[in-house]
Design a protein around this motif. Sequence first.
Motif, PDB file in Angstrom:
ATOM      1  N   LEU A  26       0.817  -1.211   0.000  1.00  0.00           N
ATOM      2  CA  LEU A  26       0.000   0.000   0.000  1.00  0.00           C
ATOM      3  C   LEU A  26       0.850   1.261   0.000  1.00  0.00           C
ATOM      4  CD1 LEU A  26      -2.714  -0.940   2.674  1.00  0.00           C
ATOM      5  CD2 LEU A  26      -2.867  -1.183   0.193  1.00  0.00           C
ATOM      6  N   GLU A  27       0.251   2.303  -0.511  1.00  0.00           N
ATOM      7  CA  GLU A  27       0.792   3.652  -0.373  1.00  0.00           C
ATOM      8  C   GLU A  27       0.061   4.295   0.800  1.00  0.00           C
ATOM      9  OE1 GLU A  27       0.306   7.783  -2.815  1.00  0.00           O
ATOM     10  OE2 GLU A  27       0.696   5.965  -3.988  1.00  0.00           O
ATOM     11  N   LEU A  28       0.779   4.573   1.877  1.00  0.00           N
ATOM     12  CA  LEU A  28       0.150   5.022   3.110  1.00  0.00           C
ATOM     13  C   LEU A  28       0.086   6.540   3.190  1.00  0.00           C
ATOM     14  CD1 LEU A  28       1.687   2.597   5.775  1.00  0.00           C
ATOM     15  CD2 LEU A  28      -0.442   2.372   4.492  1.00  0.00           C
ATOM     16  N   SER A  29      -1.004   7.019   3.721  1.00  0.00           N
ATOM     17  CA  SER A  29      -1.187   8.451   3.964  1.00  0.00           C
ATOM     18  C   SER A  29      -1.441   8.660   5.443  1.00  0.00           C
ATOM     19  CB  SER A  29      -2.370   8.980   3.147  1.00  0.00           C
ATOM     20  OG  SER A  29      -2.736  10.290   3.581  1.00  0.00           O
ATOM     21  N   HIS A  30      -0.744   9.642   6.026  1.00  0.00           N
ATOM     22  CA  HIS A  30      -0.931  10.003   7.431  1.00  0.00           C
ATOM     23  C   HIS A  30      -1.668  11.343   7.467  1.00  0.00           C
ATOM     24  CE1 HIS A  30       1.944   6.901   8.870  1.00  0.00           C
ATOM     25  NE2 HIS A  30       2.457   7.096   7.663  1.00  0.00           N
ATOM     26  N   PRO A  31      -2.989  11.323   7.673  1.00  0.00           N
ATOM     27  CA  PRO A  31      -3.743  12.586   7.592  1.00  0.00           C
ATOM     28  C   PRO A  31      -3.461  13.568   8.718  1.00  0.00           C
ATOM     29  CG  PRO A  31      -5.205  10.731   8.058  1.00  0.00           C
ATOM     30  CD  PRO A  31      -3.857  10.154   7.832  1.00  0.00           C
ATOM     31  N   VAL A  32      -2.906  13.091   9.839  1.00  0.00           N
ATOM     32  CA  VAL A  32      -2.583  13.984  10.956  1.00  0.00           C
ATOM     33  C   VAL A  32      -1.075  13.965  11.168  1.00  0.00           C
ATOM     34  CG1 VAL A  32      -3.000  14.544  13.372  1.00  0.00           C
ATOM     35  CG2 VAL A  32      -4.804  13.448  12.036  1.00  0.00           C
ATOM     36  N   VAL A  33      -0.450  15.121  11.047  1.00  0.00           N
ATOM     37  CA  VAL A  33       0.998  15.247  11.228  1.00  0.00           C
ATOM     38  C   VAL A  33       1.260  16.369  12.228  1.00  0.00           C
ATOM     39  CG1 VAL A  33       3.196  15.754  10.118  1.00  0.00           C
ATOM     40  CG2 VAL A  33       1.465  14.435   8.883  1.00  0.00           C
TER      41      VAL A  33
ATOM     42  N   GLY B  72      -0.041  16.903  14.986  1.00  0.00           N
ATOM     43  CA  GLY B  72      -1.288  17.412  15.533  1.00  0.00           C
ATOM     44  C   GLY B  72      -2.151  18.172  14.553  1.00  0.00           C
ATOM     45  N   ARG B  73      -1.654  18.422  13.353  1.00  0.00           N
ATOM     46  CA  ARG B  73      -2.406  19.172  12.339  1.00  0.00           C
ATOM     47  C   ARG B  73      -2.958  18.224  11.276  1.00  0.00           C
ATOM     48  NH1 ARG B  73      -0.765  24.476  11.710  1.00  0.00           N
ATOM     49  NH2 ARG B  73      -2.491  24.574  10.201  1.00  0.00           N
ATOM     50  N   ILE B  74      -4.186  18.468  10.848  1.00  0.00           N
ATOM     51  CA  ILE B  74      -4.782  17.666   9.784  1.00  0.00           C
ATOM     52  C   ILE B  74      -4.259  18.188   8.449  1.00  0.00           C
ATOM     53  CG2 ILE B  74      -6.928  16.933   8.675  1.00  0.00           C
ATOM     54  CD1 ILE B  74      -8.323  17.310  11.367  1.00  0.00           C
ATOM     55  N   VAL B  75      -3.577  17.321   7.710  1.00  0.00           N
ATOM     56  CA  VAL B  75      -2.942  17.743   6.460  1.00  0.00           C
ATOM     57  C   VAL B  75      -3.614  17.135   5.228  1.00  0.00           C
ATOM     58  CG1 VAL B  75      -0.706  18.121   7.553  1.00  0.00           C
ATOM     59  CG2 VAL B  75      -1.233  15.862   6.609  1.00  0.00           C
ATOM     60  N   HIS B  76      -4.473  16.134   5.424  1.00  0.00           N
ATOM     61  CA  HIS B  76      -5.173  15.526   4.293  1.00  0.00           C
ATOM     62  C   HIS B  76      -6.633  15.337   4.702  1.00  0.00           C
ATOM     63  CE1 HIS B  76      -6.217  13.028   0.922  1.00  0.00           C
ATOM     64  NE2 HIS B  76      -4.980  13.045   0.440  1.00  0.00           N
ATOM     65  N   TRP B  77      -7.487  16.243   4.257  1.00  0.00           N
ATOM     66  CA  TRP B  77      -8.869  16.274   4.733  1.00  0.00           C
ATOM     67  C   TRP B  77      -9.704  15.134   4.182  1.00  0.00           C
ATOM     68  CZ3 TRP B  77     -10.428  18.916   8.780  1.00  0.00           C
ATOM     69  CH2 TRP B  77      -9.640  19.991   9.214  1.00  0.00           C
ATOM     70  N   ASP B  78      -9.504  14.743   2.926  1.00  0.00           N
ATOM     71  CA  ASP B  78     -10.286  13.636   2.368  1.00  0.00           C
ATOM     72  C   ASP B  78     -10.050  12.352   3.152  1.00  0.00           C
ATOM     73  OD1 ASP B  78     -11.359  15.263   0.469  1.00  0.00           O
ATOM     74  OD2 ASP B  78     -10.027  14.637  -1.155  1.00  0.00           O
TER      75      ASP B  78
END
Length: 369
Positions: free
Chosen positions: A65-72, A74-80
């Motif tokens: 998989l290609e992993l996405s970390h939406p919270v970096v 403490g900030r949300i960086v990927h809303w979808d």
Amino acid sequence: MSFEKPPVVIDNGSFSIKAGFACDNHPVSIFRTIVGRPNYLHGSYGKEYYDVYIGDDAAVRVEDLELSHPVVCGRIVHWDNMERIWHHIFYRELKAAPEDRAVILGCAPTTPMQEKIKCCEIFFEALNSPALCIQPQSVLSLYGSGFTNGICVDLGYDTTDIVPIFEGGLVNYAHIQTGLAGNQISDYIKQQLNDRNLGHVIKTVEDIERIKQDCLYVTECCAVTRKEYSKKYKLPSGEEIDISLEAFMAAELMFQPDLVKGYKTNYVPLHEAVVNSALKCDSELRTQLYDAIVPCGGLAMVPCITKRLADEIENMVGRPVTVLSSSEAYAISWLGGATFAGLPDANKMWVQKKQYEDYGPKIIRNKFL
């Protein structure tokens, strides 16, 4: 404000997310804050059907998989992807309809207003939640420990935040970040094992997290022999390796980063950060702050860390302090959210969907400033 059904409490973390109902005394679900898509897509999403994996389902398929970390940090960086995780919480983990449940959302103390407005937009417009309350995780951790005044020591994966709390509110000007958190400790362990030609031990993030959970410890006094604190780690193959040095030095990083690294770092020792944060507050408040120092987060589960932190702070300030320990320090922010939901004074902190529709971002700024 009373609700027909218990509110849902969600603690958004960079490494893991915790969710459950305010009527419970423990989160229903705890899983990794990651979203995974097949790596053969190479980012060309939407052109063909594919499965999306969330949380631990993605972690076990990390090679495919290609992993996405939406919270970096403490900030949300990927809303979808963040919306996907919240949707997953309601329909897969809690099996509850979001339109029937008010939500308490724990956020980082540094969360800007625009991010809170975006959270409200998703919960009210996409998930149709009837009401939302956004609170800093540091404040919720104090509530979870039974205090409204004190110092929250949030030992997270991306950041370590030291935040004084007075009467349930953040003292923002005294907020300090040490620069060293769980991620840096993981990197140190990985580097040390590589230097000893034991890099094959670490195949996934879960492997190094398991070492941290099973082997890491803090000594009350660092003048001990290796024999007294021998640590061995059992590999999946059954082989045991000695990681006494890594287990000791990695935790010691929090208190003596320059000594462990062997050069001048930009990391602030944990006890110095707590004292400096308290010194930024009015002298009249310090007694109350020192009487309720609350460590929380995954690293707060390291054995003896509360005793060592108390000793180091007392040596600096010359007076007794109270560092609270908890067997559920990793979930104490979530527990604070569940406690907060039942407080009578919390009524004025909720934003209802109708208020959002009538007033828009203005009501959010008034409630969550």
